[in-house]
Design a protein around this motif. Structure first.
Motif, PDB file in Angstrom:
ATOM      1  N   VAL A 102      16.348  -6.962 -41.484  1.00 20.67           N
ATOM      2  CA  VAL A 102      16.873  -7.121 -42.850  1.00 20.67           C
ATOM      3  C   VAL A 102      15.835  -6.692 -43.876  1.00 20.67           C
ATOM      4  CG1 VAL A 102      17.624  -8.792 -44.574  1.00 20.67           C
ATOM      5  CG2 VAL A 102      18.521  -8.911 -42.252  1.00 20.67           C
ATOM      6  N   GLU A 103      14.619  -7.216 -43.758  1.00 20.47           N
ATOM      7  CA  GLU A 103      13.602  -6.911 -44.761  1.00 20.47           C
ATOM      8  C   GLU A 103      13.200  -5.435 -44.716  1.00 20.47           C
ATOM      9  OE1 GLU A 103      10.312  -9.520 -44.662  1.00 20.47           O
ATOM     10  OE2 GLU A 103      11.482 -11.282 -45.229  1.00 20.47           O
ATOM     11  N   ASN A 104      13.061  -4.874 -43.534  1.00 20.04           N
ATOM     12  CA  ASN A 104      12.673  -3.469 -43.431  1.00 20.04           C
ATOM     13  C   ASN A 104      13.751  -2.556 -44.006  1.00 20.04           C
ATOM     14  OD1 ASN A 104      10.194  -2.460 -42.673  1.00 20.04           O
ATOM     15  ND2 ASN A 104      10.940  -1.603 -40.756  1.00 20.04           N
ATOM     16  N   VAL A 172      10.301  -2.833 -32.092  1.00 19.62           N
ATOM     17  CA  VAL A 172       9.020  -2.140 -31.962  1.00 19.62           C
ATOM     18  C   VAL A 172       8.970  -0.928 -32.894  1.00 19.62           C
ATOM     19  CG1 VAL A 172       7.545  -0.831 -30.397  1.00 19.62           C
ATOM     20  CG2 VAL A 172       8.645  -2.928 -29.605  1.00 19.62           C
ATOM     21  N   LEU A 173      10.059  -0.159 -32.967  1.00 22.94           N
ATOM     22  CA  LEU A 173      10.098   1.005 -33.859  1.00 22.94           C
ATOM     23  C   LEU A 173       9.977   0.599 -35.321  1.00 22.94           C
ATOM     24  CD1 LEU A 173      12.901   3.133 -32.137  1.00 22.94           C
ATOM     25  CD2 LEU A 173      10.439   3.552 -32.109  1.00 22.94           C
ATOM     26  N   ASN A 174      10.601  -0.499 -35.694  1.00 23.70           N
ATOM     27  CA  ASN A 174      10.497  -0.982 -37.072  1.00 23.70           C
ATOM     28  C   ASN A 174       9.077  -1.411 -37.410  1.00 23.70           C
ATOM     29  OD1 ASN A 174      13.074  -1.571 -38.968  1.00 23.70           O
ATOM     30  ND2 ASN A 174      13.699  -1.417 -36.831  1.00 23.70           N
ATOM     31  N   LEU A 176       6.358  -0.188 -36.079  1.00 20.64           N
ATOM     32  CA  LEU A 176       5.584   1.053 -36.221  1.00 20.64           C
ATOM     33  C   LEU A 176       5.824   1.692 -37.586  1.00 20.64           C
ATOM     34  CD1 LEU A 176       6.021   2.620 -32.655  1.00 20.64           C
ATOM     35  CD2 LEU A 176       3.992   1.508 -33.606  1.00 20.64           C
ATOM     36  N   LEU A 177       7.071   1.660 -38.052  1.00 22.80           N
ATOM     37  CA  LEU A 177       7.371   2.213 -39.374  1.00 22.80           C
ATOM     38  C   LEU A 177       6.659   1.426 -40.473  1.00 22.80           C
ATOM     39  CD1 LEU A 177      11.191   3.016 -39.072  1.00 22.80           C
ATOM     40  CD2 LEU A 177       9.338   4.662 -39.413  1.00 22.80           C
ATOM     41  N   MET A 178       6.639   0.104 -40.332  1.00 21.02           N
ATOM     42  CA  MET A 178       5.968  -0.727 -41.335  1.00 21.02           C
ATOM     43  C   MET A 178       4.476  -0.423 -41.390  1.00 21.02           C
ATOM     44  SD  MET A 178       7.750  -4.455 -40.784  1.00 21.02           S
ATOM     45  CE  MET A 178       6.595  -5.219 -41.908  1.00 21.02           C
ATOM     46  N   LEU A 179       3.858  -0.225 -40.234  1.00 17.03           N
ATOM     47  CA  LEU A 179       2.408   0.006 -40.192  1.00 17.03           C
ATOM     48  C   LEU A 179       2.015   1.388 -40.685  1.00 17.03           C
ATOM     49  CD1 LEU A 179       1.573  -1.677 -36.750  1.00 17.03           C
ATOM     50  CD2 LEU A 179       1.233  -2.614 -39.044  1.00 17.03           C
ATOM     51  N   THR A 180       2.897   2.363 -40.494  1.00 17.47           N
ATOM     52  CA  THR A 180       2.528   3.750 -40.822  1.00 17.47           C
ATOM     53  C   THR A 180       2.991   4.192 -42.208  1.00 17.47           C
ATOM     54  OG1 THR A 180       4.538   4.523 -39.697  1.00 17.47           O
ATOM     55  CG2 THR A 180       2.504   4.438 -38.401  1.00 17.47           C
ATOM     56  N   ASP A 181       4.066   3.606 -42.732  1.00 16.97           N
ATOM     57  CA  ASP A 181       4.644   4.093 -43.991  1.00 16.97           C
ATOM     58  C   ASP A 181       4.487   3.125 -45.142  1.00 16.97           C
ATOM     59  OD1 ASP A 181       5.435   6.320 -42.676  1.00 16.97           O
ATOM     60  OD2 ASP A 181       7.543   5.769 -42.484  1.00 16.97           O
ATOM     61  N   ASN A 182       3.662   2.092 -45.004  1.00 15.37           N
ATOM     62  CA  ASN A 182       3.610   1.043 -46.024  1.00 15.37           C
ATOM     63  C   ASN A 182       3.192   1.562 -47.389  1.00 15.37           C
ATOM     64  OD1 ASN A 182       4.126  -1.685 -46.579  1.00 15.37           O
ATOM     65  ND2 ASN A 182       1.939  -2.159 -46.552  1.00 15.37           N
ATOM     66  N   MET A 193      16.671   6.528 -40.849  1.00 14.55           N
ATOM     67  CA  MET A 193      16.273   6.042 -39.526  1.00 14.55           C
ATOM     68  C   MET A 193      16.276   4.513 -39.477  1.00 14.55           C
ATOM     69  SD  MET A 193      12.701   6.678 -37.472  1.00 14.55           S
ATOM     70  CE  MET A 193      12.948   8.457 -37.525  1.00 14.55           C
ATOM     71  N   THR A 194      15.729   3.895 -40.522  1.00 14.89           N
ATOM     72  CA  THR A 194      15.665   2.430 -40.543  1.00 14.89           C
ATOM     73  C   THR A 194      17.056   1.812 -40.583  1.00 14.89           C
ATOM     74  OG1 THR A 194      13.574   2.592 -41.758  1.00 14.89           O
ATOM     75  CG2 THR A 194      14.659   0.456 -41.718  1.00 14.89           C
ATOM     76  N   VAL A 195      17.869   2.282 -41.513  1.00 13.98           N
ATOM     77  CA  VAL A 195      19.227   1.747 -41.626  1.00 13.98           C
ATOM     78  C   VAL A 195      20.029   2.088 -40.364  1.00 13.98           C
ATOM     79  CG1 VAL A 195      21.369   1.817 -42.934  1.00 13.98           C
ATOM     80  CG2 VAL A 195      19.182   1.836 -44.134  1.00 13.98           C
ATOM     81  N   GLY A 196      19.824   3.310 -39.833  1.00 14.81           N
ATOM     82  CA  GLY A 196      20.537   3.711 -38.628  1.00 14.81           C
ATOM     83  C   GLY A 196      20.198   2.843 -37.437  1.00 14.81           C
TER      84      GLY A 196
END
Length: 430
Positions: A102-104, A172-174, A176-182, A193-196
């Motif tokens: 939800v938050e991501n 796990v993918l979420n 990774l997205l949080m750590l790389t795109d913050n 990608m996130t919503v999908g």
């Protein structure tokens, strides 16, 4: 610190509060009540204490310390409710996945719409309010769904573990997205990608629910076939006994005529008493104004008698029993099977069945002797299986499903070599 900072600080803790309330709703819906009384009240107390601790020690939010505090809160509150350790762990996984997705998803959507960096999203008070509301709404929706799932879950532990593999990969993918795109701005690709991934998890859960319904349907059909077989056997036995009695009727009349012609009135009376006893043993031994139930209970009584088990019934009028005929037979037949099997190995081999009606509920009690006190499953849950042979384990699972579906409460106890099952089924007027 200006006013804008304090607004942001307060709204940020609203997200924490919405998360925790969502966690509590899901835990209560999925696990139900446990041994601790008033779990919701204690959960609210722990929520306020955790919030106070976060504010006093300035844990903030979206920080490692805040995440650690949330995880600690999750594992503490889950202990207030019922369920097995595996179910408690599953509830934690459900809450963690729900919170992260939800938050991501909200952060990426807001960042893409406002054309700002992801880090800036959590620095805006209006965005924090949106995320808090989303957490609360999704938490309530998930609580509703898991409450239905809890009543209709037919998957084995290994099947459930396999089904959870895909949501685990998405988590796990979420991360990774949080750590790389913050510190980056969300693009159409990353937002999609996130919503999908979130939508994919929802579709996956719908597929799992469909599979679960198919398993339940197959289980129900299997049990219906067993029930119909029992019904047919009971009717066949009754019909055979009736034909045998009819066939012997002429012989009985001839014997009585011979005794009376000899003036042996006492012998005739003894002969009639013997015939009455034989007829009583071959016909229904009770009358609950439910013919099918009477037939099934009579059959169970006869099975117990063949095993040397004494069964004592204390039943009321069951014509208005809130369970349907099939559900009623499902509960009583399976409980009696287990009670008779256990009592046959104990001394003295006894089973007591009692049903009483009050204004608000029907009280059902099945009590049987056991060879030794048995260890009950955690939190008094009905075990999924009683024997390890193939084909067993369906009965008690069906009993549990019927009781949960009708909002019935049940308890198990075993002490002093007596095993007792007690159930309270709400009436239609309660």
């Amino acid at each position: 610190m200006n006013e804008e900072f304090w607004r942001w600080y307060v709204y940020g803790h609203w997200i924490c509060l919405a998360q925790w309330l969502g966690f509590i709703m899901v835990e209560y819906a999925y696990l139900g009540k446990g041994k601790i009384k008033h779990p919701l009240v204690w959960s609210c107390v722990i929520t306020m204490l955790t919030m106070t601790l976060s504010v006093v020690y300035n844990f903030g939010f979206f920080t490692p310390r805040a995440v650690a505090l949330t995880i600690l809160f999750l594992f503490i509150t889950v202990m207030l409710f019922g369920g097995t350790p595996g179910q408690k762990f599953t509830a934690c996984l459900i809450n963690g996945t729900m919170c992260l997705l939800v938050e991501n998803s909200m952060r990426y959507v807001i960042s893409w719409i406002l054309k700002c960096e992801l880090q800036q999203v959590i620095q805006r008070a209006d965005c924090l309010i949106i995320i808090a509301v989303a957490n609360l709404v999704v938490g309530a929706a998930v609580a509703f769904l898991v409450s239905k799932w809890r009543r209709r879950n037919a998957l084995e532990p290994l099947q459930a573990l396999t089904m959870s593999f895909f949501p685990g990969v998405v988590v796990v993918l979420n991360i990774l997205l949080m750590l790389t795109d913050n510190n980056k701005r969300a693009t159409m690709a990353t937002m999609g990608m996130t919503v999908g991934l979130t939508v994919a998890v929802m579709v996956h859960l719908c597929i799992v629910a469909m599979f679960n319904d198919q398993v339940m349907q197959r289980r129900s059909l299997h049990f219906q076939a067993e029930l119909e077989q029992q019904r047919a056997s009971a009717l066949l036995d009754s019909y055979t006994a009736q034909r045998r009695l009819t066939h012997e009727f002429t012989n009985h009349i001839s014997a009585l005529r011979a005794l009376l012609e000899q003036g042996d009135v006492g012998g005739a009376q003894d002969y009639i008493a013997g015939v009455d006893k034989a007829v009583a043993a071959s016909t229904t031994i009770m009358d609950t104004h439910n013919p099918l139930l009477d037939s099934i209970l009579t059959r169970k009584y006869e099975e117990a008698t063949r095993q040397g088990v004494s069964v004592y019934f204390d039943l009321c009028d069951l014509r208005d029993f809130p369970l349907s005929g099939v559900d009623m037979v499902t509960v009583l037949a399976n409980l009696l099977d287990n009670a008779i099997c256990a009592a046959a190995q104990a001394y003295p081999p006894e089973v007591y069945v009692r049903v009483r009606k009050t204004e608000e509920e029907y009280l059902l009690s099945v009590r049987n002797r056991v060879q030794r006190d048995v260890e009950l499953p955690p939190d008094g849950q009905l075990p999924r299986t009683t024997r390890k042979e193939p084909g067993h384990g369906m009965g008690l699972s069906n009993v549990r499903d019927v009781l949960l579906r009708h909002g019935a409460e049940y308890t198990l106890s075993c002490r002093d070599n007596w095993f007792r099952f007690t159930c309270a089924v709400p009436t239609g007027n309660s």
